[in-house]
Design an enzyme around this catalytic site. Structure first.
Site, PDB file in Angstrom:
ATOM      1  N   TYR A 143      12.684  19.260  12.230  1.00  3.53           N
ATOM      2  CA  TYR A 143      12.222  17.878  12.042  1.00  3.53           C
ATOM      3  C   TYR A 143      10.847  17.704  12.679  1.00  3.53           C
ATOM      4  O   TYR A 143      10.658  17.970  13.867  1.00  3.53           O
ATOM      5  CB  TYR A 143      13.216  16.928  12.686  1.00  3.53           C
ATOM      6  CG  TYR A 143      13.116  15.502  12.214  1.00  3.53           C
ATOM      7  CD1 TYR A 143      13.900  15.049  11.161  1.00  3.53           C
ATOM      8  CD2 TYR A 143      12.258  14.597  12.824  1.00  3.53           C
ATOM      9  CE1 TYR A 143      13.839  13.724  10.728  1.00  3.53           C
ATOM     10  CE2 TYR A 143      12.182  13.283  12.395  1.00  3.53           C
ATOM     11  CZ  TYR A 143      12.975  12.846  11.356  1.00  3.53           C
ATOM     12  OH  TYR A 143      12.913  11.538  10.931  1.00  3.53           O
ATOM     13  N   TYR A 187       8.057  12.267   4.007  1.00  6.30           N
ATOM     14  CA  TYR A 187       8.852  11.766   5.125  1.00  6.30           C
ATOM     15  C   TYR A 187      10.072  11.051   4.554  1.00  6.30           C
ATOM     16  O   TYR A 187      10.004   9.917   4.111  1.00  6.30           O
ATOM     17  CB  TYR A 187       8.009  10.804   5.973  1.00  6.30           C
ATOM     18  CG  TYR A 187       8.781  10.174   7.114  1.00  6.30           C
ATOM     19  CD1 TYR A 187       9.267  10.961   8.149  1.00  6.30           C
ATOM     20  CD2 TYR A 187       9.009   8.800   7.164  1.00  6.30           C
ATOM     21  CE1 TYR A 187       9.967  10.401   9.205  1.00  6.30           C
ATOM     22  CE2 TYR A 187       9.702   8.227   8.216  1.00  6.30           C
ATOM     23  CZ  TYR A 187      10.181   9.025   9.233  1.00  6.30           C
ATOM     24  OH  TYR A 187      10.872   8.463  10.272  1.00  6.30           O
TER      25      TYR A 187
END
Length: 388
Positions: A297, A341
């Site tokens: 991430y 995203y």
């Protein structure tokens, strides 16, 4: 306390379908429409129909209730529905929840989804605005009045300490940004397709909150991603090789807050990710040396470096050199800095592509892929593997 034994979930469910919308800055349609498009695409990829689905999982942040998505997507009765908290920290946990439902017989086919207009609608980078009083928000009251208003500012505190502790400069973060954008440049689905960057580009990008530059911060995206989870047995009858959920874990550390855990003894690491790492290694029986691809991430580059260290791929303070050496295929879809995203859900899809052998940046003979969810918050992680 920490767990001292593997759990019994590993190997009992698999991701069998992936589907996404295009990734844009202005989708021109509702978040519900995006969710339904992604769900239907994932089911088509899995060779299943809406009638096969009896479970749905999403994020507490998502504006699309499970029953509404079910109705709009043509899904009938549900025997399982669930939501996971803590923003991007929920990504891998949605798959864990789905696997738990499948493994225990609560549902046969579960779809995980996340949809938002995060660029044209609510922009998380704008910071906290009009927040209702809550116990959860109390911690922010110690930071907001002094100017720490956005996720970038919260991460900058830990990033500055990390650099100081290890004698590094902000240039250390550039290796992550360059790696992500190199992979995004070769990924037709990525927003930054065909647009690699250099370390000089990173160093020349403007400050957002020192020591974070613009190219240390993930983009804002409109779009949706969905994943289909079912049993390993049923997966064998479907079109694509299954991505077996070898291990799944959630983790919250001591003194955990949402990105403002500044009262811990040490700000140079991510204890919540250590909880996840320990359980993933324990359950899978794997070590860092067994991982062929890591999808970590990357809302902010410093936390990618810290994750590599928490998982034991390298020593403390050594992650920048580890990334620079291309010691491990990292964020081969381009990450959230380069592809999109989507609160980490697109990273899980990339792990599935790697195991299928269809990634735009395919690692040779990838058999085990590590995926992580949002850092700085209570989080989650997965190890996905090929079926034996």
């Amino acid at each position: 306390m920490s767990r001292h034994r593997p759990d019994a979930l590993g190997g009992r469910a698999a991701v069998v379908g992936i589907g996404a919308t295009e990734f844009s800055k202005d989708s021109g349609r509702s978040e519900l429409t995006l969710a339904v498009e992604a769900v239907q695409a994932a089911l088509a990829d899995a060779g299943l129909t809406p009638a096969d689905v009896d479970g749905l999982v999403t994020f507490t942040m998502d504006t699309n209730p499970e029953v509404t998505v079910a109705q709009a997507a043509g899904i009938g009765e549900l025997t399982f529905f669930s939501r996971v908290h803590y923003g991007g920290g929920a990504a891998c946990a949605t798959v864990q929840q789905a696997a738990l439902a499948v493994a225990t017989g609560l549902a046969d086919v579960v779809v995980c989804y996340r949809a938002f207009n995060e660029r044209s609608g609510r922009r998380f980078g704008a910071g906290v605005q009009r927040r209702e009083p809550s116990a959860e928000g109390a911690a922010l009251g110690w930071n907001l009045p002094f100017g720490l208003l956005t996720p970038a500012s919260w991460v900058a505190m830990a990033a500055q300490r990390y650099l100081h502790a290890h004698g590094l400069t902000p240039d250390a973060f550039g290796h992550v940004a360059v790696t992500d954008r190199r992979h995004a440049a070769r990924n037709p689905a990525a927003y930054f397709h065909g647009k690699p960057i250099t370390l000089a580009d990173h160093a020349a990008s403007r400050w957002i909150v020192e020591p974070l530059r613009l190219l240390d911060c993930c983009q804002e995206t409109d779009g949706a991603q969905a994943l289909v989870v079912t049993s390993v047995e049923r997966a064998r009858e479907l079109p694509h090789p299954p991505a077996v959920i070898t291990a799944a874990a959630q983790g919250a550390g001591r003194a955990q807050e949402q990105m403002t855990s500044f009262y811990r003894d040490d700000l140079t690491g991510l204890p919540e990710m250590t909880v996840v790492a320990d359980q993933l290694w324990r359950t899978s029986g794997l070590t860092p040396a067994d991982i062929d691809v890591a999808v970590l991430y990357d809302h902010f580059t410093p936390f990618v470096l810290m994750q590599l260290e928490e998982f034991g791929f390298c020593g403390r303070g050594e992650a920048a050199d580890f990334v620079a050496a291309d010691a491990l295929p990292l964020n081969t879809h381009g990450g959230q800095l380069g592809e999109a995203y989507l609160h980490g859900m697109n990273g899980i899809a990339e792990a599935v592509r790697q195991l299928r052998g269809t990634s735009p940046n395919q690692a040779p003979d990838a058999a085990h892929v590590l995926v992580t969810a949002g850092t700085g918050v209570p989080t989650s992680g997965l190890v996905l593997g090929r079926a034996g």
